[in-house]
Design a protein around this motif. Structure first.
Motif, PDB file in Angstrom:
ATOM      1  N   ARG A  44     -42.280  66.188-114.310  1.00 14.90           N
ATOM      2  CA  ARG A  44     -43.349  66.341-113.325  1.00 14.90           C
ATOM      3  C   ARG A  44     -42.795  66.863-112.002  1.00 14.90           C
ATOM      4  O   ARG A  44     -43.353  67.781-111.386  1.00 14.90           O
ATOM      5  N   LYS A  45     -41.656  66.309-111.569  1.00 10.84           N
ATOM      6  CA  LYS A  45     -41.058  66.758-110.312  1.00 10.84           C
ATOM      7  C   LYS A  45     -40.598  68.212-110.403  1.00 10.84           C
ATOM      8  O   LYS A  45     -40.701  68.965-109.434  1.00 10.84           O
ATOM      9  N   ALA A  46     -40.081  68.612-111.564  1.00  9.16           N
ATOM     10  CA  ALA A  46     -39.656  70.002-111.759  1.00  9.16           C
ATOM     11  C   ALA A  46     -40.848  70.941-111.664  1.00  9.16           C
ATOM     12  O   ALA A  46     -40.759  72.021-111.067  1.00  9.16           O
ATOM     13  N   ALA A  47     -41.976  70.539-112.237  1.00  8.56           N
ATOM     14  CA  ALA A  47     -43.175  71.370-112.169  1.00  8.56           C
ATOM     15  C   ALA A  47     -43.685  71.481-110.736  1.00  8.56           C
ATOM     16  O   ALA A  47     -44.129  72.552-110.312  1.00  8.56           O
ATOM     17  N   GLU A  48     -43.604  70.402-109.976  1.00  8.91           N
ATOM     18  CA  GLU A  48     -44.048  70.431-108.580  1.00  8.91           C
ATOM     19  C   GLU A  48     -43.126  71.275-107.711  1.00  8.91           C
ATOM     20  O   GLU A  48     -43.568  71.929-106.780  1.00  8.91           O
ATOM     21  N   ALA A  49     -41.840  71.270-108.025  1.00 10.21           N
ATOM     22  CA  ALA A  49     -40.866  72.001-107.217  1.00 10.21           C
ATOM     23  C   ALA A  49     -40.715  73.455-107.662  1.00 10.21           C
ATOM     24  O   ALA A  49     -40.007  74.223-107.018  1.00 10.21           O
ATOM     25  N   ALA A  50     -41.383  73.834-108.736  1.00 15.27           N
ATOM     26  CA  ALA A  50     -41.223  75.176-109.285  1.00 15.27           C
ATOM     27  C   ALA A  50     -41.620  76.256-108.286  1.00 15.27           C
ATOM     28  O   ALA A  50     -41.012  77.326-108.258  1.00 15.27           O
ATOM     29  N   GLN A  51     -42.607  76.012-107.464  1.00 13.54           N
ATOM     30  CA  GLN A  51     -43.087  77.033-106.552  1.00 13.54           C
ATOM     31  C   GLN A  51     -42.399  76.995-105.196  1.00 13.54           C
ATOM     32  O   GLN A  51     -42.400  77.981-104.474  1.00 13.54           O
ATOM     33  N   SER A  52     -41.787  75.881-104.856  1.00 20.11           N
ATOM     34  CA  SER A  52     -41.208  75.773-103.519  1.00 20.11           C
ATOM     35  C   SER A  52     -39.693  75.980-103.492  1.00 20.11           C
ATOM     36  O   SER A  52     -39.182  76.644-102.604  1.00 20.11           O
ATOM     37  N   ASP A  53     -38.965  75.436-104.458  1.00 20.66           N
ATOM     38  CA  ASP A  53     -37.503  75.482-104.406  1.00 20.66           C
ATOM     39  C   ASP A  53     -36.936  75.605-105.817  1.00 20.66           C
ATOM     40  O   ASP A  53     -37.023  74.673-106.616  1.00 20.66           O
ATOM     41  N   ALA A  54     -36.342  76.738-106.129  1.00 15.83           N
ATOM     42  CA  ALA A  54     -35.820  76.988-107.469  1.00 15.83           C
ATOM     43  C   ALA A  54     -34.620  76.086-107.785  1.00 15.83           C
ATOM     44  O   ALA A  54     -34.470  75.629-108.921  1.00 15.83           O
ATOM     45  N   ASN A  55     -33.777  75.822-106.799  1.00 11.65           N
ATOM     46  CA  ASN A  55     -32.611  74.971-107.040  1.00 11.65           C
ATOM     47  C   ASN A  55     -33.021  73.538-107.347  1.00 11.65           C
ATOM     48  O   ASN A  55     -32.436  72.898-108.218  1.00 11.65           O
ATOM     49  N   LEU A  56     -34.011  73.056-106.630  1.00  7.74           N
ATOM     50  CA  LEU A  56     -34.499  71.704-106.870  1.00  7.74           C
ATOM     51  C   LEU A  56     -35.158  71.607-108.244  1.00  7.74           C
ATOM     52  O   LEU A  56     -34.955  70.633-108.966  1.00  7.74           O
ATOM     53  N   ARG A  57     -35.914  72.622-108.617  1.00  4.25           N
ATOM     54  CA  ARG A  57     -36.542  72.663-109.940  1.00  4.25           C
ATOM     55  C   ARG A  57     -35.480  72.619-111.035  1.00  4.25           C
ATOM     56  O   ARG A  57     -35.583  71.858-111.992  1.00  4.25           O
ATOM     57  N   GLU A  58     -34.423  73.406-110.870  1.00  8.19           N
ATOM     58  CA  GLU A  58     -33.345  73.441-111.855  1.00  8.19           C
ATOM     59  C   GLU A  58     -32.653  72.081-111.963  1.00  8.19           C
ATOM     60  O   GLU A  58     -32.329  71.623-113.055  1.00  8.19           O
ATOM     61  N   PHE A  59     -32.441  71.424-110.830  1.00  5.01           N
ATOM     62  CA  PHE A  59     -31.823  70.100-110.822  1.00  5.01           C
ATOM     63  C   PHE A  59     -32.656  69.111-111.631  1.00  5.01           C
ATOM     64  O   PHE A  59     -32.135  68.384-112.475  1.00  5.01           O
ATOM     65  N   PHE A  60     -33.978  69.087-111.373  1.00  5.53           N
ATOM     66  CA  PHE A  60     -34.853  68.171-112.095  1.00  5.53           C
ATOM     67  C   PHE A  60     -34.914  68.508-113.579  1.00  5.53           C
ATOM     68  O   PHE A  60     -34.958  67.612-114.430  1.00  5.53           O
ATOM     69  N   GLU A  61     -34.894  69.786-113.923  1.00  2.00           N
ATOM     70  CA  GLU A  61     -34.908  70.179-115.338  1.00  2.00           C
ATOM     71  C   GLU A  61     -33.635  69.729-116.049  1.00  2.00           C
ATOM     72  O   GLU A  61     -33.683  69.267-117.187  1.00  2.00           O
ATOM     73  N   LEU A  62     -32.494  69.856-115.382  1.00  2.00           N
ATOM     74  CA  LEU A  62     -31.235  69.416-115.989  1.00  2.00           C
ATOM     75  C   LEU A  62     -31.217  67.902-116.186  1.00  2.00           C
ATOM     76  O   LEU A  62     -30.728  67.417-117.212  1.00  2.00           O
ATOM     77  N   LYS A  63     -31.750  67.164-115.211  1.00  3.16           N
ATOM     78  CA  LYS A  63     -31.835  65.713-115.356  1.00  3.16           C
ATOM     79  C   LYS A  63     -32.734  65.348-116.538  1.00  3.16           C
ATOM     80  O   LYS A  63     -32.415  64.453-117.317  1.00  3.16           O
ATOM     81  N   ALA A  64     -33.857  66.045-116.672  1.00  2.00           N
ATOM     82  CA  ALA A  64     -34.781  65.781-117.769  1.00  2.00           C
ATOM     83  C   ALA A  64     -34.132  66.086-119.110  1.00  2.00           C
ATOM     84  O   ALA A  64     -34.282  65.315-120.072  1.00  2.00           O
ATOM     85  N   LYS A  65     -33.378  67.169-119.200  1.00  2.00           N
ATOM     86  CA  LYS A  65     -32.699  67.513-120.452  1.00  2.00           C
ATOM     87  C   LYS A  65     -31.654  66.463-120.814  1.00  2.00           C
ATOM     88  O   LYS A  65     -31.493  66.108-121.979  1.00  2.00           O
ATOM     89  N   LYS A  66     -30.944  65.967-119.819  1.00  2.00           N
ATOM     90  CA  LYS A  66     -29.935  64.935-120.064  1.00  2.00           C
ATOM     91  C   LYS A  66     -30.584  63.660-120.611  1.00  2.00           C
ATOM     92  O   LYS A  66     -30.095  63.057-121.570  1.00  2.00           O
ATOM     93  N   ILE A  67     -31.698  63.270-120.020  1.00  2.00           N
ATOM     94  CA  ILE A  67     -32.409  62.072-120.485  1.00  2.00           C
ATOM     95  C   ILE A  67     -32.987  62.304-121.881  1.00  2.00           C
ATOM     96  O   ILE A  67     -32.973  61.413-122.722  1.00  2.00           O
TER      97      ILE A  67
END
Length: 64
Positions: A33-56
């Protein structure tokens, strides 16, 4: 005064029971959810959240 030690940054292992799996699912959904919210504002933050989600998600797959 007596010395006191704390475990800064210490982690506790995730239990392999239903409660542990439920907690990981909640965290996974939260990061997605956080990655989807950050997708339009900050690409680095979106990538960070996506990597965390993949790890989990990998942790969940190993438990199931």
């Amino acid at each position: 005064m007596e010395n006191q030690y704390c475990k800064v940054g210490a982690i506790t292992p995730v239990a392999e029971d239903h409660q542990g799996i439920h907690m990981l699912e909640y965290q996974y959904n939260n990061f997605v959810r956080k990655a989807a919210e950050a997708a339009q504002s900050d690409a680095n933050l979106r990538e960070f959240f996506e990597l965390k989600a993949k790890k989990i998600q990998r942790m969940l797959q190993s438990l199931i």
